[in-house]
Scaffold this motif. Structure first.
Motif, PDB file in Angstrom:
ATOM      1  N   GLY A  31       0.794  -1.214   0.000  1.00 31.24           N
ATOM      2  CA  GLY A  31       0.000   0.000   0.000  1.00 31.24           C
ATOM      3  C   GLY A  31       0.830   1.268   0.000  1.00 31.24           C
ATOM      4  O   GLY A  31       0.451   2.263  -0.634  1.00 31.24           O
ATOM      5  N   ASP A  32       1.969   1.275   0.728  1.00 31.29           N
ATOM      6  CA  ASP A  32       2.789   2.478   0.760  1.00 31.29           C
ATOM      7  C   ASP A  32       3.329   2.824  -0.619  1.00 31.29           C
ATOM      8  O   ASP A  32       3.335   3.991  -1.034  1.00 31.29           O
ATOM      9  CB  ASP A  32       3.949   2.295   1.748  1.00 31.29           C
ATOM     10  N   ALA A  33       3.792   1.817  -1.356  1.00 29.86           N
ATOM     11  CA  ALA A  33       4.329   2.070  -2.695  1.00 29.86           C
ATOM     12  C   ALA A  33       3.236   2.523  -3.651  1.00 29.86           C
ATOM     13  O   ALA A  33       3.441   3.441  -4.459  1.00 29.86           O
ATOM     14  CB  ALA A  33       5.020   0.812  -3.225  1.00 29.86           C
ATOM     15  N   LEU A  34       2.053   1.914  -3.571  1.00 31.03           N
ATOM     16  CA  LEU A  34       0.960   2.325  -4.452  1.00 31.03           C
ATOM     17  C   LEU A  34       0.470   3.731  -4.107  1.00 31.03           C
ATOM     18  O   LEU A  34       0.125   4.514  -5.009  1.00 31.03           O
ATOM     19  CB  LEU A  34      -0.189   1.316  -4.345  1.00 31.03           C
ATOM     20  N   LEU A  51       6.426   5.059 -16.451  1.00 28.81           N
ATOM     21  CA  LEU A  51       6.414   4.729 -15.031  1.00 28.81           C
ATOM     22  C   LEU A  51       7.749   5.011 -14.361  1.00 28.81           C
ATOM     23  O   LEU A  51       7.806   5.471 -13.216  1.00 28.81           O
ATOM     24  CB  LEU A  51       6.040   3.261 -14.845  1.00 28.81           C
ATOM     25  N   VAL A  52       8.831   4.749 -15.065  1.00 26.08           N
ATOM     26  CA  VAL A  52      10.136   4.896 -14.432  1.00 26.08           C
ATOM     27  C   VAL A  52      10.424   6.358 -14.115  1.00 26.08           C
ATOM     28  O   VAL A  52      11.136   6.667 -13.149  1.00 26.08           O
ATOM     29  CB  VAL A  52      11.227   4.293 -15.342  1.00 26.08           C
ATOM     30  N   GLU A  53       9.862   7.292 -14.877  1.00 29.90           N
ATOM     31  CA  GLU A  53      10.052   8.704 -14.569  1.00 29.90           C
ATOM     32  C   GLU A  53       9.335   9.105 -13.280  1.00 29.90           C
ATOM     33  O   GLU A  53       9.756  10.049 -12.611  1.00 29.90           O
ATOM     34  CB  GLU A  53       9.565   9.564 -15.731  1.00 29.90           C
ATOM     35  N   ARG A  62      10.602   5.756  -3.088  1.00 29.28           N
ATOM     36  CA  ARG A  62      11.092   4.407  -3.328  1.00 29.28           C
ATOM     37  C   ARG A  62      11.721   4.314  -4.711  1.00 29.28           C
ATOM     38  O   ARG A  62      11.548   5.200  -5.541  1.00 29.28           O
ATOM     39  CB  ARG A  62       9.952   3.391  -3.187  1.00 29.28           C
ATOM     40  N   GLY A  63      12.412   3.238  -4.958  1.00 33.51           N
ATOM     41  CA  GLY A  63      13.070   3.060  -6.232  1.00 33.51           C
ATOM     42  C   GLY A  63      12.119   2.554  -7.306  1.00 33.51           C
ATOM     43  O   GLY A  63      10.957   2.224  -7.046  1.00 33.51           O
ATOM     44  N   HIS A  64      12.652   2.480  -8.513  1.00 33.40           N
ATOM     45  CA  HIS A  64      11.811   2.022  -9.618  1.00 33.40           C
ATOM     46  C   HIS A  64      11.479   0.540  -9.492  1.00 33.40           C
ATOM     47  O   HIS A  64      10.450   0.089  -9.991  1.00 33.40           O
ATOM     48  CB  HIS A  64      12.507   2.293 -10.953  1.00 33.40           C
ATOM     49  N   GLY A  65      12.319  -0.223  -8.803  1.00 32.74           N
ATOM     50  CA  GLY A  65      12.003  -1.637  -8.607  1.00 32.74           C
ATOM     51  C   GLY A  65      10.775  -1.835  -7.743  1.00 32.74           C
ATOM     52  O   GLY A  65       9.906  -2.665  -8.029  1.00 32.74           O
ATOM     53  N   GLY A  66      10.685  -1.057  -6.662  1.00 31.52           N
ATOM     54  CA  GLY A  66       9.488  -1.138  -5.831  1.00 31.52           C
ATOM     55  C   GLY A  66       8.250  -0.645  -6.538  1.00 31.52           C
ATOM     56  O   GLY A  66       7.141  -1.123  -6.270  1.00 31.52           O
ATOM     57  N   LEU A  67       8.412   0.297  -7.460  1.00 32.42           N
ATOM     58  CA  LEU A  67       7.271   0.801  -8.223  1.00 32.42           C
ATOM     59  C   LEU A  67       6.683  -0.303  -9.093  1.00 32.42           C
ATOM     60  O   LEU A  67       5.465  -0.545  -9.095  1.00 32.42           O
ATOM     61  CB  LEU A  67       7.728   1.988  -9.074  1.00 32.42           C
ATOM     62  N   TYR A  68       7.537  -0.984  -9.852  1.00 30.63           N
ATOM     63  CA  TYR A  68       7.050  -2.058 -10.711  1.00 30.63           C
ATOM     64  C   TYR A  68       6.531  -3.240  -9.895  1.00 30.63           C
ATOM     65  O   TYR A  68       5.557  -3.892 -10.284  1.00 30.63           O
ATOM     66  CB  TYR A  68       8.165  -2.510 -11.657  1.00 30.63           C
ATOM     67  N   ALA A  69       7.175  -3.533  -8.766  1.00 32.42           N
ATOM     68  CA  ALA A  69       6.709  -4.638  -7.931  1.00 32.42           C
ATOM     69  C   ALA A  69       5.344  -4.335  -7.325  1.00 32.42           C
ATOM     70  O   ALA A  69       4.512  -5.239  -7.156  1.00 32.42           O
ATOM     71  CB  ALA A  69       7.734  -4.916  -6.827  1.00 32.42           C
ATOM     72  N   LYS A 437      11.851   1.366   4.074  1.00 33.45           N
ATOM     73  CA  LYS A 437      12.889   0.755   4.897  1.00 33.45           C
ATOM     74  C   LYS A 437      14.080   0.394   4.018  1.00 33.45           C
ATOM     75  O   LYS A 437      13.923   0.045   2.848  1.00 33.45           O
ATOM     76  CB  LYS A 437      12.355  -0.496   5.593  1.00 33.45           C
ATOM     77  N   SER A 438      15.241   0.473   4.599  1.00 34.74           N
ATOM     78  CA  SER A 438      16.454   0.142   3.855  1.00 34.74           C
ATOM     79  C   SER A 438      16.514  -1.356   3.604  1.00 34.74           C
ATOM     80  O   SER A 438      16.177  -2.178   4.467  1.00 34.74           O
ATOM     81  CB  SER A 438      17.694   0.584   4.633  1.00 34.74           C
TER      82      SER A 438
END
Length: 488
Positions: A31-34, A51-53, A62-69, A437-438
């Protein structure tokens, strides 16, 4: 922002914060990433192009990896989301009536051969003004319309059409569930005017009215100019034998000799269309013959009476040659005031096109190259939540206009202008998303090892059909003069 310190500003901030909290509660997994992805859509500089922009926007921590995930493996409580959209203040017509517009817009994916459940979507004006079917994901969207000239509307529901589903059946079920949610949320109470549903010519309006006949709903839609309806049966003379007829004389839209005198006639002077003349005929119904689409318990095809309205205007804003518009309303005994109210409500239906254009060109709804339809549904609900926040922030936004733009009062602010100042509004609203979180990145694929698993490819389906074969195109098509449709 002059309205931030009065009661209106405090109420708007409270309503916006309440919806943001409800929206966060709908995000079950990741939920935090969305939530931050939605804020990135609202606070990005300029239109969303990829999306990556969005991962580079300051509001997305967050990073682009968390965005796609988050899009691939996140989860949204859709039922809770639908209830949250119906709980916000909704626009109404001048008489306090809820006016809903329903339409289908397509997310075109012609090159996504590995994406399942794609359907041939009819597109208009592509190429040399041709209607070309393009593979994609069609979405049925229902919005609440405002009164007067406006580019705003309130999206309330969206549903992707799956292969083999009938658009009329899906829309009827979608409207039935939406009306029940409006009643549960207190948006409609006993004694209020019936909800008006406005559709375009792509829907079977009499069938839609028949499927929703037990709800406080009236249906208004445009019909093709080659339709032929039937009048009510005249009273039978006493002593007549035989089976009584079910249909009266014909009313052909293309044959003025079958019209007769209209029941009402109004003339209105408009700024965009010149003189608008509206005529209406009462108690007209289609003659139904296709039993496959009209499954009833009694085995008898129903007679669905309504009011037909013909609208003629002098000119169009685009300069094109105006054509008459034929409307069918599920009510009867329409007065002159009803006819004027109905055709004006139909013209307001085109406000939904402004919303679709904003979705695709500014908020980037169709920009991501998403593979699965489930991820496309999640992204669609994020776009609806983002647009709802823009609508709630409408009285709070400052007019951050470009030097070449004219000043606009708060009630005339467009969604794009409100979006320019949403970053300043967001700082004073509730932001329930937690800080990231790291973590360490995963090992990924070992170096030198290629992906040997091929992604499966999927066929393209046809709307309303279960087979996947495309019918062969006709060679040397000839121009055929349209004939009146004497069936429903």
């Amino acid at each position: 922002m002059s309205m931030l310190h009065d009661g209106v500003g405090k109420g708007a901030f409270g309503e916006l914060s309440r919806f943001r909290g409800e929206f966060y509660d709908c995000l079950i997994r990741r939920g935090d990433a969305l939530f931050e992805l939605t804020d990135a859509v609202l606070c990005a500089d300029g239109p969303v192009r990829s999306l990556v922009e969005l991962s580079l926007v300051g509001e997305h921590r967050r990073g682009h990896g968390g965005l796609y995930a988050a899009l691939a493996r996140g989860r949204i409580d859709v039922d809770h989301m639908r209830r949250a959209l119906t709980a916000v203040p909704l626009p109404r017509a001048a008489d306090g009536r809820l006016v809903l517009a329903v339409d289908i817009t397509c997310w075109l994916r012609p090159d996504a051969h590995t994406s399942p459940e794609r359907i041939l979507c009819h597109t208009y004006g592509r190429g040399k003004d041709q209607h070309i079917p393009v593979p994609g994901w069609p979405y049925s969207v229902i919005t609440a319309l405002e009164t007067g000239r406006s580019s705003w509307s309130a999206p309330l529901d969206a549903r992707r059409l799956a292969p083999g589903e009938d658009a009329a059946t899906v829309t009827a079920q979608q409207l039935r569930e939406l009306v029940q949610r409006l009643i549960d949320a207190g948006q409609w109470r006993a004694g209020d005017p019936d909800v008006l549903v406005v559709t375009d010519a792509g829907y079977d309006v009499p069938r839609l009215a028949f499927l929703l006949r037990d709800l406080p709903v009236q249906v208004l839609g445009r019909m093709r100019s080659d339709r032929v309806l039937r009048r009510a049966c005249p009273p039978r003379p006493p002593g007549t034998r035989g089976r009584p007829p079910r249909h009266g004389g014909e009313f052909a839209f293309g044959d003025p000799t079958t019209w007769g005198n209209p029941d009402t006639r109004t003339v209105t002077e408009t700024r965009l269309y010149g003189t608008a003349t509206a005529r209406s005929w009462d108690r007209l119904h289609p003659r139904l013959t296709h039993r496959s689409a009209w499954v009833v318990d009694t085995g008898t095809l129903p007679v669905i009476e309504g009011t037909v309205i013909r609208l003629d205007v002098d000119h169009l804003p685009s300069g094109a040659t105006p054509r008459p518009v034929w409307l069918w309303w599920s009510g009867t005994d329409a007065t002159a005031a009803d006819a004027d109210r109905l055709w004006q409500a139909f013209l307001r239906r085109f406000d939904i096109e402004h919303m679709f254009r904003l979705f695709k060109q500014t908020l980037g709804w169709t920009r991501p190259k998403i593979r699965t339809p489930e991820a496309a549904d999640r992204w669609t609900w994020l776009i609806l939540a983002a647009y709802t926040q823009l609508r709630l922030a409408r009285p709070l936004a400052a007019d951050l206009r470009h030097p070449w733009e004219r000043p606009a009062p708060p009630e005339r602010m467009t969604p794009s202008r409100v979006r320019r100042g949403f970053r300043h509004i967001r700082r004073k609203t509730a932001c329930p998303a937690a800080a990231p979180k790291s973590s360490r990145p995963g090992p990924g694929r070992p170096p030198g090892r290629k992906n040997t698993t091929a992604t499966p490819r999927h066929d393209v389906h046809i709307v309303g059909k279960t087979d996947t074969k495309t019918p062969p195109a006709k060679k040397n098509p000839q121009v055929i003069h349209p004939r009146p449709r004497r069936t429903g």
